[in-house]
Design a protein around this motif. Structure first.
Motif, PDB file in Angstrom:
ATOM      1  N   GLU A   1      50.274  26.069  18.234  1.00 39.51           N
ATOM      2  CA  GLU A   1      49.595  24.782  18.049  1.00 39.51           C
ATOM      3  C   GLU A   1      50.608  23.648  17.971  1.00 39.51           C
ATOM      4  OE1 GLU A   1      46.478  23.785  17.969  1.00 39.51           O
ATOM      5  OE2 GLU A   1      45.655  25.773  18.404  1.00 39.51           O
ATOM      6  N   LEU A   2      51.678  23.886  17.246  1.00 40.20           N
ATOM      7  CA  LEU A   2      52.725  22.868  17.145  1.00 40.20           C
ATOM      8  C   LEU A   2      53.379  22.624  18.501  1.00 40.20           C
ATOM      9  CD1 LEU A   2      54.441  23.871  13.766  1.00 40.20           C
ATOM     10  CD2 LEU A   2      52.734  22.086  14.167  1.00 40.20           C
ATOM     11  N   SER A   3      53.534  23.680  19.276  1.00 39.86           N
ATOM     12  CA  SER A   3      54.089  23.532  20.621  1.00 39.86           C
ATOM     13  C   SER A   3      53.149  22.718  21.505  1.00 39.86           C
ATOM     14  CB  SER A   3      54.317  24.915  21.246  1.00 39.86           C
ATOM     15  OG  SER A   3      54.812  24.803  22.561  1.00 39.86           O
TER      16      SER A   3
ATOM     17  N   VAL B   1      58.362  14.749  11.405  1.00 40.94           N
ATOM     18  CA  VAL B   1      57.282  15.650  10.977  1.00 40.94           C
ATOM     19  C   VAL B   1      57.238  16.910  11.841  1.00 40.94           C
ATOM     20  CG1 VAL B   1      54.798  15.900  10.558  1.00 40.94           C
ATOM     21  CG2 VAL B   1      55.920  13.692  10.152  1.00 40.94           C
ATOM     22  N   LEU B   2      57.050  16.732  13.138  1.00 36.97           N
ATOM     23  CA  LEU B   2      56.829  17.887  14.008  1.00 36.97           C
ATOM     24  C   LEU B   2      58.034  18.818  14.064  1.00 36.97           C
ATOM     25  CD1 LEU B   2      55.069  19.410  15.988  1.00 36.97           C
ATOM     26  CD2 LEU B   2      55.864  17.873  17.805  1.00 36.97           C
ATOM     27  N   THR B   3      59.195  18.283  14.400  1.00 34.94           N
ATOM     28  CA  THR B   3      60.391  19.132  14.521  1.00 34.94           C
ATOM     29  C   THR B   3      60.781  19.780  13.194  1.00 34.94           C
ATOM     30  OG1 THR B   3      61.217  17.842  16.402  1.00 34.94           O
ATOM     31  CG2 THR B   3      62.825  19.152  15.178  1.00 34.94           C
TER      32      THR B   3
ATOM     33  N   ARG C   1      69.008  16.344  26.932  1.00 36.33           N
ATOM     34  CA  ARG C   1      70.168  17.018  27.520  1.00 36.33           C
ATOM     35  C   ARG C   1      70.222  18.500  27.164  1.00 36.33           C
ATOM     36  NH1 ARG C   1      71.918  14.248  23.035  1.00 36.33           N
ATOM     37  NH2 ARG C   1      73.526  15.193  21.704  1.00 36.33           N
ATOM     38  N   PHE C   2      69.564  18.876  26.072  1.00 32.05           N
ATOM     39  CA  PHE C   2      69.522  20.290  25.701  1.00 32.05           C
ATOM     40  C   PHE C   2      68.227  20.961  26.150  1.00 32.05           C
ATOM     41  CE2 PHE C   2      72.191  18.392  22.256  1.00 32.05           C
ATOM     42  CZ  PHE C   2      73.371  19.021  22.607  1.00 32.05           C
ATOM     43  N   ASP C   3      67.148  20.185  26.201  1.00 33.53           N
ATOM     44  CA  ASP C   3      65.831  20.732  26.533  1.00 33.53           C
ATOM     45  C   ASP C   3      65.156  19.804  27.543  1.00 33.53           C
ATOM     46  OD1 ASP C   3      63.339  21.834  26.702  1.00 33.53           O
ATOM     47  OD2 ASP C   3      62.775  21.480  24.617  1.00 33.53           O
ATOM     48  N   PRO C   4      65.143  20.154  28.818  1.00 32.79           N
ATOM     49  CA  PRO C   4      64.563  19.267  29.839  1.00 32.79           C
ATOM     50  C   PRO C   4      63.084  18.968  29.623  1.00 32.79           C
ATOM     51  CG  PRO C   4      65.890  21.003  30.840  1.00 32.79           C
ATOM     52  CD  PRO C   4      65.735  21.359  29.392  1.00 32.79           C
ATOM     53  N   THR C   5      62.378  19.818  28.858  1.00 34.60           N
ATOM     54  CA  THR C   5      60.950  19.585  28.623  1.00 34.60           C
ATOM     55  C   THR C   5      60.696  18.584  27.501  1.00 34.60           C
ATOM     56  OG1 THR C   5      60.731  21.404  27.009  1.00 34.60           O
ATOM     57  CG2 THR C   5      60.495  21.957  29.344  1.00 34.60           C
ATOM     58  N   ARG C   6      61.722  18.206  26.762  1.00 37.88           N
ATOM     59  CA  ARG C   6      61.576  17.242  25.676  1.00 37.88           C
ATOM     60  C   ARG C   6      61.788  15.831  26.232  1.00 37.88           C
ATOM     61  NH1 ARG C   6      62.307  17.082  19.892  1.00 37.88           N
ATOM     62  NH2 ARG C   6      63.269  15.132  19.194  1.00 37.88           N
ATOM     63  N   ALA C   7      60.742  15.016  26.200  1.00 34.67           N
ATOM     64  CA  ALA C   7      60.790  13.695  26.819  1.00 34.67           C
ATOM     65  C   ALA C   7      61.669  12.732  26.025  1.00 34.67           C
ATOM     66  CB  ALA C   7      59.375  13.118  26.940  1.00 34.67           C
TER      67      ALA C   7
ATOM     68  N   ASN D   1      53.494  19.218  20.579  1.00 34.38           N
ATOM     69  CA  ASN D   1      54.749  18.722  21.141  1.00 34.38           C
ATOM     70  C   ASN D   1      54.573  18.335  22.604  1.00 34.38           C
ATOM     71  OD1 ASN D   1      57.757  18.373  20.975  1.00 34.38           O
ATOM     72  ND2 ASN D   1      57.675  19.939  22.562  1.00 34.38           N
ATOM     73  N   ASP D   2      53.827  19.153  23.358  1.00 32.39           N
ATOM     74  CA  ASP D   2      53.537  18.821  24.753  1.00 32.39           C
ATOM     75  C   ASP D   2      52.741  17.516  24.840  1.00 32.39           C
ATOM     76  OD1 ASP D   2      54.821  21.136  25.554  1.00 32.39           O
ATOM     77  OD2 ASP D   2      52.973  22.302  25.746  1.00 32.39           O
ATOM     78  N   GLU D   3      51.826  17.352  23.892  1.00 34.36           N
ATOM     79  CA  GLU D   3      51.033  16.125  23.871  1.00 34.36           C
ATOM     80  C   GLU D   3      51.904  14.902  23.592  1.00 34.36           C
ATOM     81  OE1 GLU D   3      47.636  14.034  21.085  1.00 34.36           O
ATOM     82  OE2 GLU D   3      47.593  16.222  21.298  1.00 34.36           O
ATOM     83  N   THR D   4      52.861  15.049  22.683  1.00 34.49           N
ATOM     84  CA  THR D   4      53.746  13.916  22.396  1.00 34.49           C
ATOM     85  C   THR D   4      54.569  13.551  23.638  1.00 34.49           C
ATOM     86  OG1 THR D   4      55.547  15.322  21.547  1.00 34.49           O
ATOM     87  CG2 THR D   4      53.915  14.548  19.964  1.00 34.49           C
TER      88      THR D   4
END
Length: 544
Positions: A150-152, A283-285, A248-254, A155-158
């Motif tokens: 759910e948190l993931s 909060v999320l991370t 730079r570490f995670d290409p999926t993180r905007a 995260n995709d929504e953010t």
């Protein structure tokens, strides 16, 4: 006679334009961002006839919009602050609800897990009790995995929200740059672009709903806009665009970059985008990290204790739970050939935080990304002498270049991957590992039951239940704080909007009075023109 007629005609022209302005105000009484316009009149240059100075009528000198710069700036500022707090509260509330759910939250699953351990300890030879323990263990691990999923998803929504915000910001900044061009042209011709200025103010206010911007008005009528640490979003008629890039570490993180000049995400604040970024970082991370820490140390604590007992067949207990190994992430900007492997050396010393390992001029440096503090390192990174800190060690192979970086989240995958490691209930090590143990021995099971109240988190500073409550408490505190902040900013925004409307808003009663006043003056001017014309005709007829 011509003087009288000229004065009358000037009155007709002037009051016609005054009526048109009043009509424009009434038509836009409900237009968002519209500023009431007022006319200013003065006398025309008089005529000098010998010792006499005769007036020559009236003229319209200007059409001004009712405008208070300080009220508008305050409205923009409070709009940005409210949007950030409101977005933060909305998103934090979802995680608060997820974690504190009385049926699907983590606490109910842990309680049932501990209850099943107690039940198995009363009858350690019962296969039914052992199956129930495995079932509640599976439920608990599934709950960890479900919450992490759910948190993931959030995260995709953010990421999607950040992408949409960047698109909106670029659209609004382009609109403002275009308005600047039209405004500068009108100002250059000596005009007053009142409606264009209102449209620009509305666009800037909409922009502050997404991200806080500072403004600077220029002499040519244009307005420059700045975001972050002063990066120019709009300079006169020139727009600079924002871009969406991968971490730079995670290409999926905007992340947000500025016109190809580097990432500025951490510098952005205010507006809904500021709220999204604050939610993700504060909060999320941290919640995902804390959830992973709980899963990791639950598994480690029970695995350690389970290994000290024997099962129904007399074999030494193996792992009760399994978790994934630590996977460091190399920065996409690395230029060296170095690779990193990370191993947990003391799981109970893990903090749940993430770290960045950087190659500097003086060697390797480890920084905690949560508190931004540099962590003391031991070792040199070789296999014989690994770099060590906070319960994990790092071995570097290959050659690292200056400024090469690696992200290390020791518990990042724990909640996602934690699972029950055994399926055979007979393999549960309930008995102690000594010669006196038998099928009815429950000493090791009692020791596992005692883990409920044992301080195992972060070097023995808190129990697992304390960790769950701490995680819930932090999210709840942020949710409540942002709720209070949003309410306070809503009050300030209401006051700022009212102040702006008091100055710039259209009062229909006042406009109705102006219509009557200007209408009467127009009719009177028309009557004067009619009299002047009649007198002129009389003179003409006298000579016929």
């Amino acid at each position: 006679m011509s003087d009288m007629l000229g004065s009358a005609l000037s009155g007709l022209n002037t009051y016609q334009r005054a009526l048109a302005t009043t009509s424009h105000n009434i038509a836009n009484a409900n237009t968002d961002g519209y500023s009431r316009q007022t006319v200013t009149m003065n006398t025309r240059n008089p005529q000098q006839l010998g010792p006499l100075t005769l007036g020559s009528g009236v003229q319209l000198s200007s059409v001004q919009r009712a405008y208070d710069q300080y009220a508008v700036v305050q409205q923009r500022s409070t709009t940005a602050s409210f949007a950030q707090q409101d977005t933060l509260h909305s998103l934090s509330g979802r995680i608060d609800t997820l974690l504190s759910d009385s049926d699907q939250g983590l606490s109910p699953a842990m309680s049932k897990f501990y209850d099943s351990i107690q039940a198995a300890s009363t009858d350690p030879s019962s296969l039914a009790a052992r199956r129930e323990l495995l079932a509640t263990s599976s439920t608990l691990t599934a709950r960890f995995q479900g919450i992490d999923a759910e948190l993931s998803s959030i995260n995709d929504e953010t990421n999607a929200r950040i992408s949409a915000s960047v698109t909106e910001i670029n659209g609004l900044s382009k609109r403002i740059a275009d308005l600047n061009l039209s405004i500068s042209r009108t100002v250059g011709q000596g005009g007053k672009p009142n409606d264009l200025l209102d449209q620009r103010d509305t666009a800037v206010l909409e922009l502050n709903q997404i991200v806080r911007v500072s403004t600077l008005e220029q002499k040519d009528g244009t307005m420059s806009l700045f975001v972050g640490n002063g990066q120019p979003l709009v300079l006169g008629t020139q727009q600079n665009t924002l871009a969406l890039t991968g971490n730079r570490f995670d290409p999926t993180r905007a992340e947000v970059s500025f016109s190809g000049q580097g990432e500025i995400t951490s510098a952005l604040e205010g507006g809904s985008l500021g709220g999204i970024l604050a939610f993700r970082d504060d909060v999320l991370t941290p919640t995902r990290n804390q959830l992973g820490l709980l899963a990791n140390q639950l598994a480690s604590a029970f695995n350690d204790q389970h290994a000290q007992g024997t099962d129904l067949r007399g074999d030494v207990g193996g792992d009760l739970f399994s978790i994934a190994a630590i996977e460091p992430q190399a920065s996409s900007a690395n230029t060296g050939t170095a690779a990193l492997s990370v191993t947990a050396t003391n799981t109970f010393a893990l903090t749940g935080d993430a770290y960045v390992l950087s190659q500097t001029d003086t060697g390797w440096q480890l920084r905690n990304t949560t508190n931004k503090q540099v962590v003391s390192l031991s070792g040199d990174g070789s296999a014989a002498n690994p770099l060590s800190a906070d319960g994990f060690s790092m071995v570097v192979t290959g050659s690292a270049a200056r400024n090469d970086e690696f992200l290390i989240a020791p518990t990042g995958l724990s909640a996602k991957t934690v699972a029950v490691a055994i399926t055979d209930p007979a393999k549960i090590a309930a008995a102690a590992n000594d010669a006196n143990a038998g099928p009815g021995d429950n000493r090791n099971m009692l020791a596992m039951a005692g883990l409920e109240n044992k301080k195992v988190l972060v070097n023995g500073t808190a129990t697992l239940s304390d960790g769950v409550q701490s995680m819930l408490g932090k999210v709840a505190a942020t949710t409540r704080s942002s709720q209070v902040g949003a309410a306070a900013q809503q009050t300030l925004l209401t006051q700022a909007t009212a102040r702006r409307d008091d100055v710039s808003g259209v009062n229909l009663d006042e406009e109705a009075a102006n219509i009557l006043r200007f209408q009467q003056a127009y009719q009177a001017s028309a009557q004067v023109a009619s009299v002047a014309n009649s007198l002129f005709q009389t003179i003409i007829n006298a000579f016929n």
